[in-house]
Design a protein around this motif. Structure first.
Motif, PDB file in Angstrom:
ATOM      1  N   HIS A 222       0.591  -0.900  -0.039  1.00  0.00           N
ATOM      2  CA  HIS A 222       0.070  -0.177   0.051  1.00  0.00           C
ATOM      3  C   HIS A 222       0.779   1.315  -0.023  1.00  0.00           C
ATOM      4  CE1 HIS A 222      -3.008  -2.780   0.504  1.00  0.00           C
ATOM      5  NE2 HIS A 222      -4.165  -1.705   0.162  1.00  0.00           N
ATOM      6  N   ASN A 223       2.164   1.483   0.720  1.00  0.00           N
ATOM      7  CA  ASN A 223       2.988   2.675   0.350  1.00  0.00           C
ATOM      8  C   ASN A 223       3.286   2.771  -1.280  1.00  0.00           C
ATOM      9  OD1 ASN A 223       4.571   4.271   0.922  1.00  0.00           O
ATOM     10  ND2 ASN A 223       6.464   2.635   1.067  1.00  0.00           N
TER      11      ASN A 223
ATOM     12  N   TRP B 235      -8.679  -2.564   9.677  1.00  0.00           N
ATOM     13  CA  TRP B 235      -9.175  -3.043   7.867  1.00  0.00           C
ATOM     14  C   TRP B 235      -9.298  -1.407   7.951  1.00  0.00           C
ATOM     15  CZ3 TRP B 235      -8.433  -3.486   2.922  1.00  0.00           C
ATOM     16  CH2 TRP B 235      -9.357  -3.328   2.333  1.00  0.00           C
ATOM     17  N   HIS B 236      -9.901  -0.619   8.811  1.00  0.00           N
ATOM     18  CA  HIS B 236     -11.065   0.635   8.494  1.00  0.00           C
ATOM     19  C   HIS B 236      -9.380   1.571   9.081  1.00  0.00           C
ATOM     20  CE1 HIS B 236     -14.838  -0.396   7.105  1.00  0.00           C
ATOM     21  NE2 HIS B 236     -14.973  -0.822   8.270  1.00  0.00           N
ATOM     22  N   PHE B 237      -8.749   1.540   9.911  1.00  0.00           N
ATOM     23  CA  PHE B 237      -7.763   2.883  10.070  1.00  0.00           C
ATOM     24  C   PHE B 237      -6.953   2.678   8.499  1.00  0.00           C
ATOM     25  CE2 PHE B 237      -3.510   3.642  12.048  1.00  0.00           C
ATOM     26  CZ  PHE B 237      -3.738   4.878  12.200  1.00  0.00           C
ATOM     27  N   LEU B 238      -6.097   0.945   8.580  1.00  0.00           N
ATOM     28  CA  LEU B 238      -5.077   1.553   7.657  1.00  0.00           C
ATOM     29  C   LEU B 238      -5.188   1.604   6.355  1.00  0.00           C
ATOM     30  CD1 LEU B 238      -3.094  -2.222   9.043  1.00  0.00           C
ATOM     31  CD2 LEU B 238      -1.838  -0.203   9.390  1.00  0.00           C
ATOM     32  N   GLN B 239      -6.552   1.262   5.335  1.00  0.00           N
ATOM     33  CA  GLN B 239      -7.209   0.853   4.507  1.00  0.00           C
ATOM     34  C   GLN B 239      -7.672   2.485   4.645  1.00  0.00           C
ATOM     35  OE1 GLN B 239     -10.094   0.982   1.938  1.00  0.00           O
ATOM     36  NE2 GLN B 239      -8.860   0.650   0.572  1.00  0.00           N
ATOM     37  N   GLY B 240      -8.632   2.705   5.422  1.00  0.00           N
ATOM     38  CA  GLY B 240      -9.641   4.054   4.968  1.00  0.00           C
ATOM     39  C   GLY B 240      -8.508   5.290   5.179  1.00  0.00           C
ATOM     40  N   PHE B 241      -8.132   4.467   6.561  1.00  0.00           N
ATOM     41  CA  PHE B 241      -6.809   6.621   6.801  1.00  0.00           C
ATOM     42  C   PHE B 241      -5.841   6.832   6.690  1.00  0.00           C
ATOM     43  CE2 PHE B 241      -5.545   9.132  10.408  1.00  0.00           C
ATOM     44  CZ  PHE B 241      -5.893  10.210  10.440  1.00  0.00           C
ATOM     45  N   TRP B 242      -5.388   5.378   7.182  1.00  0.00           N
ATOM     46  CA  TRP B 242      -3.205   5.594   6.344  1.00  0.00           C
ATOM     47  C   TRP B 242      -3.528   5.689   5.289  1.00  0.00           C
ATOM     48  CZ3 TRP B 242      -0.212   1.599   4.565  1.00  0.00           C
ATOM     49  CH2 TRP B 242       1.045   2.141   4.515  1.00  0.00           C
ATOM     50  N   TYR B 243      -3.666   4.913   4.498  1.00  0.00           N
ATOM     51  CA  TYR B 243      -3.006   4.306   3.059  1.00  0.00           C
ATOM     52  C   TYR B 243      -3.399   5.714   2.690  1.00  0.00           C
ATOM     53  CZ  TYR B 243      -3.957   3.645  -1.834  1.00  0.00           C
ATOM     54  OH  TYR B 243      -3.937   3.266  -3.762  1.00  0.00           O
ATOM     55  N   ARG B 244      -4.945   7.174   2.816  1.00  0.00           N
ATOM     56  CA  ARG B 244      -5.316   7.481   2.737  1.00  0.00           C
ATOM     57  C   ARG B 244      -3.999   8.946   2.635  1.00  0.00           C
ATOM     58  NH1 ARG B 244      -9.489   6.270  -0.997  1.00  0.00           N
ATOM     59  NH2 ARG B 244     -10.675   3.491  -0.736  1.00  0.00           N
TER      60      ARG B 244
ATOM     61  N   LEU C 102      -1.708   8.563   3.660  1.00  0.00           N
ATOM     62  CA  LEU C 102      -0.087   8.720   2.501  1.00  0.00           C
ATOM     63  C   LEU C 102      -0.541   9.137   1.612  1.00  0.00           C
ATOM     64  CD1 LEU C 102       3.221   7.491   3.402  1.00  0.00           C
ATOM     65  CD2 LEU C 102       2.003   5.389   2.624  1.00  0.00           C
ATOM     66  N   ALA C 103      -0.711   8.746   0.646  1.00  0.00           N
ATOM     67  CA  ALA C 103      -1.313   9.419  -0.887  1.00  0.00           C
ATOM     68  C   ALA C 103      -1.463  10.923  -0.861  1.00  0.00           C
ATOM     69  CB  ALA C 103      -2.917   8.806  -1.191  1.00  0.00           C
TER      70      ALA C 103
ATOM     71  N   ALA D 207      -0.378  12.461   1.616  1.00  0.00           N
ATOM     72  CA  ALA D 207       1.705  13.515   1.956  1.00  0.00           C
ATOM     73  C   ALA D 207       1.725  13.486   0.315  1.00  0.00           C
ATOM     74  CB  ALA D 207       1.670  12.376   3.484  1.00  0.00           C
ATOM     75  N   LYS D 208       1.380  12.705  -0.198  1.00  0.00           N
ATOM     76  CA  LYS D 208       2.980  11.931  -1.368  1.00  0.00           C
ATOM     77  C   LYS D 208       2.183  13.313  -2.540  1.00  0.00           C
ATOM     78  CE  LYS D 208       4.459   7.433  -0.547  1.00  0.00           C
ATOM     79  NZ  LYS D 208       4.518   6.645  -0.833  1.00  0.00           N
ATOM     80  N   VAL D 209       0.626  13.836  -2.837  1.00  0.00           N
ATOM     81  CA  VAL D 209       0.378  14.802  -3.393  1.00  0.00           C
ATOM     82  C   VAL D 209       0.710  16.213  -2.422  1.00  0.00           C
ATOM     83  CG1 VAL D 209      -2.008  16.148  -3.899  1.00  0.00           C
ATOM     84  CG2 VAL D 209      -1.720  13.737  -3.918  1.00  0.00           C
ATOM     85  N   PHE D 210       0.998  16.365  -1.452  1.00  0.00           N
ATOM     86  CA  PHE D 210       1.389  17.584  -0.995  1.00  0.00           C
ATOM     87  C   PHE D 210       2.952  17.555  -1.241  1.00  0.00           C
ATOM     88  CE2 PHE D 210       3.833  20.155   2.670  1.00  0.00           C
ATOM     89  CZ  PHE D 210       2.882  21.020   3.096  1.00  0.00           C
ATOM     90  N   GLU D 211       3.676  16.424  -1.128  1.00  0.00           N
ATOM     91  CA  GLU D 211       4.861  16.384  -1.242  1.00  0.00           C
ATOM     92  C   GLU D 211       5.344  16.984  -3.289  1.00  0.00           C
ATOM     93  OE1 GLU D 211       8.578  13.616  -0.520  1.00  0.00           O
ATOM     94  OE2 GLU D 211       7.232  13.140  -2.193  1.00  0.00           O
ATOM     95  N   ILE D 212       4.185  16.612  -3.598  1.00  0.00           N
ATOM     96  CA  ILE D 212       4.729  16.962  -5.024  1.00  0.00           C
ATOM     97  C   ILE D 212       4.387  18.538  -5.298  1.00  0.00           C
ATOM     98  CG2 ILE D 212       4.070  16.796  -6.999  1.00  0.00           C
ATOM     99  CD1 ILE D 212       3.894  13.872  -6.763  1.00  0.00           C
TER     100      ILE D 212
END
Length: 294
Positions: free
Chosen positions: A181-182, A253-262, A264-265, A267-272
Protein backbone atom coordinates in the motif's frame (compact mmCIF):
# COMPACT_ATOMS: atom_id res chain seq x y z
CA UNK A 1 -19.83 -25.68 -16.77
CA UNK A 2 -20.28 -22.79 -19.17
CA UNK A 3 -18.01 -21.64 -22.01
CA UNK A 4 -15.71 -19.56 -19.76
CA UNK A 5 -11.97 -19.03 -19.40
CA UNK A 6 -10.36 -17.78 -16.19
CA UNK A 7 -7.76 -15.02 -16.67
CA UNK A 8 -5.34 -14.56 -13.74
CA UNK A 9 -2.31 -12.25 -13.61
CA UNK A 10 0.45 -13.08 -11.15
CA UNK A 11 3.75 -12.05 -9.63
CA UNK A 12 5.11 -14.14 -6.74
CA UNK A 13 1.71 -15.54 -5.82
CA UNK A 14 2.73 -19.00 -4.60
CA UNK A 15 0.73 -18.39 -1.42
CA UNK A 16 -2.49 -17.93 -3.44
CA UNK A 17 -2.14 -19.54 -6.84
CA UNK A 18 -3.21 -23.10 -5.96
CA UNK A 19 -6.39 -21.85 -4.27
CA UNK A 20 -7.13 -19.53 -7.21
CA UNK A 21 -6.64 -22.14 -9.92
CA UNK A 22 -8.60 -24.86 -8.11
CA UNK A 23 -11.42 -22.37 -7.62
CA UNK A 24 -11.27 -21.32 -11.28
CA UNK A 25 -11.45 -24.95 -12.39
CA UNK A 26 -14.91 -25.14 -10.80
CA UNK A 27 -16.35 -22.69 -13.33
CA UNK A 28 -13.86 -22.38 -16.22
CA UNK A 29 -13.03 -24.72 -19.09
CA UNK A 30 -9.57 -23.16 -19.41
CA UNK A 31 -7.38 -21.34 -16.90
CA UNK A 32 -4.85 -18.82 -18.22
CA UNK A 33 -2.14 -17.35 -15.98
CA UNK A 34 -0.25 -14.27 -17.19
CA UNK A 35 2.84 -14.07 -15.02
CA UNK A 36 5.30 -11.17 -14.63
CA UNK A 37 8.39 -13.37 -14.30
CA UNK A 38 7.82 -14.52 -10.74
CA UNK A 39 10.89 -15.50 -8.73
CA UNK A 40 9.02 -17.94 -6.47
CA UNK A 41 7.14 -21.15 -7.34
CA UNK A 42 4.08 -19.46 -8.89
CA UNK A 43 4.73 -20.67 -12.43
CA UNK A 44 5.73 -24.17 -11.30
CA UNK A 45 2.54 -24.58 -9.26
CA UNK A 46 0.32 -23.14 -11.99
CA UNK A 47 1.71 -25.50 -14.63
CA UNK A 48 1.43 -28.51 -12.29
CA UNK A 49 -2.28 -27.75 -11.89
CA UNK A 50 -2.85 -27.64 -15.64
CA UNK A 51 -3.06 -23.87 -16.16
CA UNK A 52 -1.90 -22.30 -19.42
CA UNK A 53 0.98 -20.02 -18.40
CA UNK A 54 2.24 -17.00 -20.34
CA UNK A 55 4.80 -14.43 -19.24
CA UNK A 56 5.14 -10.74 -20.03
CA UNK A 57 7.15 -7.95 -18.42
CA UNK A 58 4.94 -5.92 -16.08
CA UNK A 59 4.63 -2.16 -16.59
CA UNK A 60 1.29 -1.40 -14.91
CA UNK A 61 -1.95 -3.33 -14.44
CA UNK A 62 -3.96 -1.94 -17.33
CA UNK A 63 -1.09 -2.51 -19.73
CA UNK A 64 -0.59 -6.09 -18.52
CA UNK A 65 -4.27 -6.95 -18.72
CA UNK A 66 -4.74 -5.46 -22.18
CA UNK A 67 -1.62 -7.29 -23.39
CA UNK A 68 -3.15 -10.51 -22.15
CA UNK A 69 -6.43 -9.90 -23.97
CA UNK A 70 -4.58 -9.24 -27.21
CA UNK A 71 -1.97 -12.00 -27.03
CA UNK A 72 -3.41 -14.95 -25.10
CA UNK A 73 -5.38 -17.29 -27.41
CA UNK A 74 -8.60 -17.46 -25.43
CA UNK A 75 -11.00 -19.93 -27.05
CA UNK A 76 -14.15 -19.57 -24.97
CA UNK A 77 -16.99 -17.10 -25.51
CA UNK A 78 -16.70 -15.66 -21.99
CA UNK A 79 -13.76 -14.63 -19.79
CA UNK A 80 -13.72 -14.14 -16.01
CA UNK A 81 -10.94 -11.86 -14.78
CA UNK A 82 -9.78 -13.22 -11.43
CA UNK A 83 -7.05 -11.88 -9.13
CA UNK A 84 -4.75 -14.49 -7.62
CA UNK A 85 -6.00 -13.69 -4.12
CA UNK A 86 -9.68 -13.98 -5.09
CA UNK A 87 -12.13 -16.85 -5.27
CA UNK A 88 -15.73 -17.20 -6.38
CA UNK A 89 -18.29 -18.53 -3.92
CA UNK A 90 -20.16 -21.70 -4.83
CA UNK A 91 -23.33 -19.61 -4.97
CA UNK A 92 -21.84 -17.30 -7.59
CA UNK A 93 -20.56 -20.23 -9.66
CA UNK A 94 -24.04 -21.77 -9.59
CA UNK A 95 -25.61 -18.44 -10.56
CA UNK A 96 -23.25 -18.04 -13.52
CA UNK A 97 -24.03 -21.60 -14.65
CA UNK A 98 -27.76 -20.87 -14.52
CA UNK A 99 -27.61 -17.36 -15.99
CA UNK A 100 -25.43 -17.61 -19.08
CA UNK A 101 -27.62 -20.08 -21.04
CA UNK A 102 -30.49 -17.58 -20.85
CA UNK A 103 -28.46 -14.43 -21.55
CA UNK A 104 -29.64 -12.37 -24.52
CA UNK A 105 -27.12 -11.44 -27.21
CA UNK A 106 -27.14 -7.75 -26.25
CA UNK A 107 -25.57 -8.56 -22.85
CA UNK A 108 -21.80 -8.66 -23.26
CA UNK A 109 -20.65 -8.45 -19.64
CA UNK A 110 -21.70 -8.94 -16.02
CA UNK A 111 -20.84 -7.30 -12.74
CA UNK A 112 -20.68 -9.12 -9.40
CA UNK A 113 -20.21 -8.02 -5.77
CA UNK A 114 -16.69 -8.26 -4.33
CA UNK A 115 -16.55 -8.90 -0.58
CA UNK A 116 -13.48 -8.39 1.61
CA UNK A 117 -11.63 -10.56 4.07
CA UNK A 118 -8.86 -9.03 6.17
CA UNK A 119 -6.64 -11.01 8.53
CA UNK A 120 -8.98 -13.92 7.84
CA UNK A 121 -12.16 -12.09 8.87
CA UNK A 122 -15.02 -11.08 6.58
CA UNK A 123 -15.37 -7.30 6.88
CA UNK A 124 -19.15 -6.91 6.87
CA UNK A 125 -19.53 -3.33 8.09
CA UNK A 126 -18.26 0.09 7.10
CA UNK A 127 -17.69 -0.64 3.44
CA UNK A 128 -20.20 -1.21 0.70
CA UNK A 129 -19.65 -4.23 -1.56
CA UNK A 130 -17.68 -3.29 -4.64
CA UNK A 131 -19.72 -4.10 -7.73
CA UNK A 132 -17.08 -4.98 -10.29
CA UNK A 133 -17.24 -5.91 -13.95
CA UNK A 134 -15.44 -9.25 -14.12
CA UNK A 135 -17.25 -11.50 -16.60
CA UNK A 136 -17.26 -10.44 -20.25
CA UNK A 137 -17.50 -11.77 -23.77
CA UNK A 138 -14.22 -12.25 -25.58
CA UNK A 139 -13.55 -9.29 -27.86
CA UNK A 140 -16.03 -6.97 -26.15
CA UNK A 141 -13.99 -5.49 -23.30
CA UNK A 142 -10.69 -3.87 -22.38
CA UNK A 143 -9.10 -1.84 -19.60
CA UNK A 144 -8.69 1.91 -19.36
CA UNK A 145 -5.10 2.92 -19.98
CA UNK A 146 -4.52 4.36 -16.49
CA UNK A 147 -1.75 3.80 -13.96
CA UNK A 148 -4.15 3.42 -11.02
CA UNK A 149 -7.84 2.75 -10.43
CA UNK A 150 -8.27 1.41 -13.96
CA UNK A 151 -11.66 0.01 -14.93
CA UNK A 152 -12.55 -2.69 -17.39
CA UNK A 153 -15.24 -1.54 -19.78
CA UNK A 154 -17.30 -2.98 -22.59
CA UNK A 155 -16.77 -1.66 -26.09
CA UNK A 156 -20.18 -2.81 -27.25
CA UNK A 157 -23.36 -4.12 -25.68
CA UNK A 158 -25.01 -3.91 -22.27
CA UNK A 159 -23.96 -5.00 -18.78
CA UNK A 160 -25.94 -7.46 -16.70
CA UNK A 161 -25.57 -8.07 -12.97
CA UNK A 162 -24.95 -11.13 -10.83
CA UNK A 163 -26.21 -11.11 -7.23
CA UNK A 164 -23.84 -13.55 -5.55
CA UNK A 165 -20.32 -12.58 -4.55
CA UNK A 166 -16.67 -13.38 -4.90
CA UNK A 167 -14.10 -12.76 -2.15
CA UNK A 168 -10.88 -10.78 -2.01
CA UNK A 169 -8.95 -12.74 0.64
CA UNK A 170 -5.23 -11.99 0.72
CA UNK A 171 -3.18 -14.37 2.88
CA UNK A 172 0.02 -12.29 3.17
CA UNK A 173 1.04 -10.67 6.46
CA UNK A 174 0.72 -7.03 7.49
CA UNK A 175 4.31 -6.19 6.57
CA UNK A 176 3.61 -7.25 2.99
CA UNK A 177 0.27 -5.37 3.05
CA UNK A 178 1.80 -2.08 4.23
CA UNK A 179 4.67 -2.31 1.74
CA UNK A 180 2.19 -2.90 -1.07
CA UNK A 181 0.00 0.00 0.00
CA UNK A 182 2.99 2.30 0.25
CA UNK A 183 3.65 1.57 -3.43
CA UNK A 184 -0.05 1.96 -4.24
CA UNK A 185 -0.14 5.28 -2.39
CA UNK A 186 2.47 6.62 -4.82
CA UNK A 187 0.30 5.56 -7.76
CA UNK A 188 -2.82 6.89 -6.05
CA UNK A 189 -1.16 10.27 -5.51
CA UNK A 190 -0.38 10.56 -9.22
CA UNK A 191 -3.91 9.46 -10.11
CA UNK A 192 -5.37 12.09 -7.77
CA UNK A 193 -3.18 14.80 -9.28
CA UNK A 194 -3.85 13.73 -12.87
CA UNK A 195 -7.57 13.85 -12.15
CA UNK A 196 -7.38 17.13 -10.23
CA UNK A 197 -5.55 18.85 -13.10
CA UNK A 198 -7.70 17.28 -15.83
CA UNK A 199 -4.86 15.46 -17.56
CA UNK A 200 -6.74 12.28 -18.35
CA UNK A 201 -8.53 11.95 -21.66
CA UNK A 202 -12.12 13.12 -21.29
CA UNK A 203 -13.76 9.79 -22.01
CA UNK A 204 -16.76 8.02 -20.52
CA UNK A 205 -16.48 4.25 -20.39
CA UNK A 206 -19.23 1.71 -19.80
CA UNK A 207 -18.16 -0.17 -16.66
CA UNK A 208 -21.57 -0.36 -15.00
CA UNK A 209 -23.56 2.00 -12.79
CA UNK A 210 -21.60 1.22 -9.63
CA UNK A 211 -18.26 2.13 -11.22
CA UNK A 212 -19.78 5.37 -12.52
CA UNK A 213 -21.00 6.20 -9.00
CA UNK A 214 -17.52 5.55 -7.58
CA UNK A 215 -16.04 7.90 -10.16
CA UNK A 216 -18.46 10.66 -9.15
CA UNK A 217 -17.60 10.16 -5.47
CA UNK A 218 -13.88 10.27 -6.25
CA UNK A 219 -14.30 13.60 -8.04
CA UNK A 220 -16.01 14.98 -4.92
CA UNK A 221 -13.26 13.52 -2.72
CA UNK A 222 -10.55 15.22 -4.77
CA UNK A 223 -12.16 18.62 -4.19
CA UNK A 224 -11.98 18.19 -0.39
CA UNK A 225 -8.99 19.51 1.61
CA UNK A 226 -5.91 17.31 1.84
CA UNK A 227 -5.69 15.09 4.95
CA UNK A 228 -9.10 16.15 6.26
CA UNK A 229 -10.71 14.08 3.51
CA UNK A 230 -8.87 10.95 4.66
CA UNK A 231 -9.96 11.54 8.26
CA UNK A 232 -13.56 12.16 7.20
CA UNK A 233 -13.51 8.97 5.11
CA UNK A 234 -12.34 6.95 8.14
CA UNK A 235 -15.02 8.46 10.40
CA UNK A 236 -17.71 7.77 7.80
CA UNK A 237 -16.77 4.12 7.48
CA UNK A 238 -15.78 3.28 11.05
CA UNK A 239 -18.41 5.27 12.95
CA UNK A 240 -21.40 6.07 10.75
CA UNK A 241 -21.30 2.85 8.71
CA UNK A 242 -20.65 0.81 11.88
CA UNK A 243 -17.21 -0.49 10.96
CA UNK A 244 -16.46 -0.90 14.68
CA UNK A 245 -18.80 -3.91 14.75
CA UNK A 246 -16.12 -6.04 13.07
CA UNK A 247 -13.85 -5.96 16.10
CA UNK A 248 -10.08 -5.57 16.04
CA UNK A 249 -9.80 -6.71 12.43
CA UNK A 250 -12.42 -4.14 11.45
CA UNK A 251 -10.55 -1.35 13.25
CA UNK A 252 -7.27 -2.31 11.59
CA UNK A 253 -8.88 -2.50 8.15
CA UNK A 254 -10.62 0.87 8.37
CA UNK A 255 -7.67 2.60 10.04
CA UNK A 256 -5.03 1.21 7.68
CA UNK A 257 -6.97 1.16 4.40
CA UNK A 258 -9.44 3.97 5.08
CA UNK A 259 -7.17 6.44 6.91
CA UNK A 260 -3.44 5.57 6.87
CA UNK A 261 -3.30 4.64 3.18
CA UNK A 262 -5.31 7.67 2.06
CA UNK A 263 -3.35 10.01 4.33
CA UNK A 264 -0.13 8.62 2.87
CA UNK A 265 -1.43 9.26 -0.65
CA UNK A 266 -2.34 12.82 0.37
CA UNK A 267 1.14 13.29 1.87
CA UNK A 268 2.67 12.31 -1.46
CA UNK A 269 0.32 14.72 -3.26
CA UNK A 270 1.40 17.46 -0.85
CA UNK A 271 5.08 16.60 -1.35
CA UNK A 272 4.80 16.92 -5.14
CA UNK A 273 2.90 20.19 -4.91
CA UNK A 274 5.39 21.61 -2.42
CA UNK A 275 8.38 20.58 -4.56
CA UNK A 276 6.90 22.65 -7.39
CA UNK A 277 6.01 25.66 -5.27
CA UNK A 278 2.28 24.89 -5.46
CA UNK A 279 2.44 26.25 -9.00
CA UNK A 280 -0.23 24.45 -11.04
CA UNK A 281 1.56 25.00 -14.35
CA UNK A 282 4.79 23.47 -13.00
CA UNK A 283 2.88 20.56 -11.48
CA UNK A 284 1.12 19.89 -14.79
CA UNK A 285 4.42 19.97 -16.65
CA UNK A 286 5.94 17.53 -14.16
CA UNK A 287 2.99 15.13 -14.53
CA UNK A 288 2.99 15.33 -18.33
CA UNK A 289 6.72 14.73 -18.60
CA UNK A 290 6.87 11.86 -16.09
CA UNK A 291 3.52 10.07 -16.15
CA UNK A 292 1.34 10.97 -19.11
CA UNK A 293 1.53 8.27 -21.78
CA UNK A 294 4.49 6.62 -20.01
Amino acid sequence: MQDISAFIITYNEEIHIERAIKNAQKYAKDVYVLDSYSTDKTVEIAKSLGANVYQHKFRYHADQLNWGLKNIPFKTEWIWRQDADEYLTDELIKEIDQTLPHTTTNITAFTAPCLRKFLGKHIKHGILPLILLRLFKRGYAQWEDKKMDEHIYVTKGEIGSLKNAFFDDNLNNLSWWTEKHNRYASKEAIDLLMTEYGLYKDTVVNSGEHSAAIRRKKLKYIKMPLFWRAFAFFVLRYIFRLGFLDGKEGFLWHFLQGFWYRTLADAKVFEIKKEHGFDSSKIKTFLKENYLNK
